[in-house]
Design an enzyme around this catalytic site. Structure first.
Site, PDB file in Angstrom:
ATOM      1  N   ASP A  97       0.849  -1.195   0.000  1.00 47.09           N
ATOM      2  CA  ASP A  97       0.000   0.000   0.000  1.00 47.09           C
ATOM      3  C   ASP A  97       0.883   1.243   0.000  1.00 47.09           C
ATOM      4  O   ASP A  97       1.875   1.299   0.748  1.00 47.09           O
ATOM      5  CB  ASP A  97      -0.878   0.012   1.259  1.00 47.09           C
ATOM      6  CG  ASP A  97      -2.351   0.082   0.906  1.00 47.09           C
ATOM      7  OD1 ASP A  97      -2.677  -0.032  -0.278  1.00 47.09           O
ATOM      8  OD2 ASP A  97      -3.165   0.252   1.829  1.00 47.09           O
ATOM      9  N   LEU A  98       0.532   2.216  -0.829  1.00 50.77           N
ATOM     10  CA  LEU A  98       1.280   3.469  -0.827  1.00 50.77           C
ATOM     11  C   LEU A  98       0.865   4.326   0.359  1.00 50.77           C
ATOM     12  O   LEU A  98      -0.324   4.445   0.662  1.00 50.77           O
ATOM     13  CB  LEU A  98       1.037   4.246  -2.122  1.00 50.77           C
ATOM     14  CG  LEU A  98       1.436   3.558  -3.430  1.00 50.77           C
ATOM     15  CD1 LEU A  98       1.214   4.500  -4.601  1.00 50.77           C
ATOM     16  CD2 LEU A  98       2.876   3.090  -3.391  1.00 50.77           C
ATOM     17  N   ASP A 117      -4.311   2.627  -4.689  1.00 54.02           N
ATOM     18  CA  ASP A 117      -2.862   2.713  -4.463  1.00 54.02           C
ATOM     19  C   ASP A 117      -2.322   1.417  -3.870  1.00 54.02           C
ATOM     20  O   ASP A 117      -1.320   1.421  -3.168  1.00 54.02           O
ATOM     21  CB  ASP A 117      -2.533   3.890  -3.549  1.00 54.02           C
ATOM     22  CG  ASP A 117      -3.201   3.764  -2.174  1.00 54.02           C
ATOM     23  OD1 ASP A 117      -4.043   2.864  -2.012  1.00 54.02           O
ATOM     24  OD2 ASP A 117      -2.887   4.568  -1.277  1.00 54.02           O
TER      25      ASP A 117
END
Length: 647
Positions: free
Chosen positions: A261-262, A304
């Site tokens: 996950d960003l 994301d």
């Protein structure tokens, strides 16, 4: 006219598809042609054996029959193999058949006309019937090659008609006329039939082309259905397929599942727009692809979030996944913009006790959640997590079915002045007794609420209860409550909190909003904006658990704060340990920044004395009061007032 005929013959075999279809048909027809020619010719030679010279009944037929038999055997072998020729071979065969049609027809015609000069009327009639039936049969066999069929008819029929009329016999004249008419009609039918054959070949070619295009479109649609349209990476559906294949194949190699996950991506979208966010995703996807080894497949799962499947040695796979996660932190240049985001990675190994692909995915997802709880980095799923995940899933299931207004309890713990012990505020704490699971620890409640997106409902329920109680308490008393990371980064949740405070008629100045270092570390800039919005409404902002882990002094400068709570571990190390020196330094720093300080988890008088000595103005802990029910707060305030009056 001559030019048209020449071009017609010159085009034999030029159309590749038509040539292949003609040759494939002739492979079955030409053996029949030669067989018919051989049998009919042998019969004529036998009926004229006694009346014609041996040259015409033995020698010439032997030569003709030898050539015919050789061609028959060759074409029969080709027909038995059932092979379909290529365009070049088909063109060559068609041209050979066309070239041989005239000389072979002429040779048999001359031989038959010579035989008609011998024997009686019956033998001559046999020769005439031989020529007429054989030419019709040969034309039928060559109907898919009209150029050869026309050559046979043109070479045989006119000569046969003239020969019949030369006998000056009415019977031969009638036979010749009938044969000429039949062949003429037959040629028209043959040309019409060939036109239909040619159209069928063209239609079949068109159909095959359409089928090929449809197959290509289906394959392309299948590829697109498994490809993310933005980054061109394999998508979530492909990830699930590959994960299931690796998890269930008997000979599958060991592999690692990663969910990445960003961090701090949402502010990029909010600040610069989705177009810049999309460009950032594309750039990061390309960066990861360029760094990935051949054993690594990268997927975009949506938003994301990315997925990783890495085969091979477990330690090497984990290191490769962690390296990809670390690579995200490097700045990305998009024109004049220079953007920095981070990554959180959860990893699960195929040799962990997971029963199927879904279980592996859940374990990687759980590890990702743990990684995000500690402000990013990589977290590998462990056996200890395997034992905890079942409990967490049970809590989540119970929470989803819970009626929060009925099941969620609220208690309060006072925050007091270290000098006078007067209560300055009460902190709201959630307590949940599940009918199915019993008493749930507050930490487990909040973690489960965050995972199943119910933390906003828990926060609002807690706040609503506290605001109701606050209306009956002294105006000088403040209400402190905690915001989770999910609350802090949700504009909708912040707006709902503001509406609840306004609806309760409570002055915003009486509200303290507590956030932890972990909650703001995910995106400091976004957290600062959200807290600034609340502070602009008049609320006080409190940084909770300062010094719990790797505390950053920059937080004191970057966030719009009013108060700092010293973590209980610093207080617990008082008065003799190093915690006192650290706490004294933090208090002095806060004083220079015009920030209040609260010491948490104060349990002994010695700890309180130390806080007084270093100048910490407020404290909280069991020394003053354990968490109590909201309806017990008025009594606590009255008792405290009496004690201070008595002192």
């Amino acid at each position: 006219m001559v030019g048209r005929i020449y071009r017609w013959y010159a085009r034999v075999g030029d159309d590749p598809r038509l040539a292949v279809a003609q040759a494939a048909n002739l492979y079955r027809q030409v053996p029949l042609l030669y067989g018919l020619l051989l049998i009919n010719s042998l019969a004529v030679a036998m009926t004229h054996h006694a009346s014609a010279p041996a040259l015409l009944t033995v020698t010439v037929p032997a030569l003709l029959f030898l050539f015919t038999a050789v061609r028959l055997v060759r074409w029969a072998r080709v027909a038995r193999l059932g092979t379909v020729p290529g365009p070049i071979a088909a063109r060559r065969h068609l041209r050979v058949i066309t070239a041989l049609a005239a000389p072979v027809a002429t040779a048999y015609l001359v031989w038959a006309l010579l035989l008609m000069g011998y024997g009686g009327p019956a033998q001559q009639a046999h020769a005439a019937v031989y020529l007429s039936t054989t030419v019709i049969g040969c034309v039928f066999c060559l109907m898919v090659l009209p150029q050869a069929a026309v050559l046979v008819a043109v070479m045989v029929v006119p000569a046969f008609v003239l020969s019949c009329f030369a006998h000056y016999e009415i019977m031969f004249a009638v036979i010749a006329t009938n044969v000429a008419l039949v062949v003429a009609v037959l040629m028209r039918v043959l040309l019409n039939g060939f036109a239909l054959f040619r159209d069928q070949v063209a239609a079949r070619a068109t159909l095959e082309q359409q089928h090929a295009e449809l197959a290509w479109l289906n394959a392309d649609n299948g590829r697109l259905a498994l490809t993310d349209s933005l980054t061109a990476l394999p998508n979530r559906r492909r990830f699930q397929q590959d994960l299931h294949r690796l998890a269930t194949a008997p000979d599958s190699p060991r592999f690692v599942v990663g969910l990445l996950d960003l961090d701090r991506f949402k502010p990029v979208n909010d600040t610069y727009g989705h177009q810049v966010g999309d460009r950032l995703l594309i750039a990061l996807a390309r960066r990861m692809q360029s760094l990935a080894n051949p054993a690594t497949t990268i997927y975009r799962l949506g938003g994301d979030e990315f997925g990783l499947l890495i085969t091979g040695d477990q330690d090497e796979a984990i290191a490769a996944a962690a390296w990809l996660c670390q690579s995200i932190a490097a700045p990305v240049s998009l024109g004049v913009l220079r953007l920095c985001v981070g990554g959180s990675l959860g990893v699960a190994c195929s040799d962990s006790p997971a029963g199927d692909a879904d279980a592996l995915f859940d374990r990687a997802d759980y590890a990702l959640y743990q990684a995000k709880r500690v402000s990013g980095g990589t977290c590998v799923f462990t056996p200890e997590m395997a034992r905890a995940i079942g409990d967490d899933r049970a809590i989540e299931a119970a929470l989803r079915g819970a009626v929060l207004d009925d099941e969620l309890g609220v208690v309060a713990q006072p925050i007091v002045s270290t000098a006078t012990r007067a209560v300055a505020a009460i902190e709201l704490l959630a307590r949940w007794h599940s009918p199915q699971l019993g008493e749930i620890a507050p930490e487990a409640l909040i973690a489960a609420a965050e995972r199943c997106s119910l933390v906003h409902a828990v926060t609002l329920t807690l706040l609503r209860r506290g605001l109701t109680a606050l209306r009956g308490l002294p105006p000088s008393l403040a209400l402190s409550f905690n915001l989770s990371a999910c609350d802090l980064h949700s504009p909708a949740a912040l707006a709902a909190i503001e509406r609840e405070i306004a609806a309760a008629g409570v002055a915003p100045e009486r509200i303290w909003v507590e956030v932890t270092e972990a909650a703001v570390a995910r995106d400091r800039a976004a957290a600062a904006r959200a807290l600034g919005q609340l502070r602009a409404r008049g609320m006080k902002v409190v940084l909770d658990d300062f010094g719990a882990d790797s505390a950053s002094l920059n937080l004191l400068r970057e966030l719009p704060l009013d108060t700092v709570k010293l973590d209980g571990r610093l207080i617990g190390d008082m008065p003799a340990g190093s915690g006192a020196a650290l706490a004294e330094a933090v208090v002095a720093l806060c004083r220079s920044l015009a920030l209040d300080c609260v010491g948490e988890a104060v349990e002994t008088s010695a700890q309180l004395d130390t806080l007084l000595r270093i100048g910490c103005a407020r404290a909280q802990g069991t020394l003053f009061s354990p968490p109590i029910a909201l309806d017990a707060v008025p009594a606590l305030l009255r008792d405290g007032a009496r004690e201070r009056a008595a002192a």
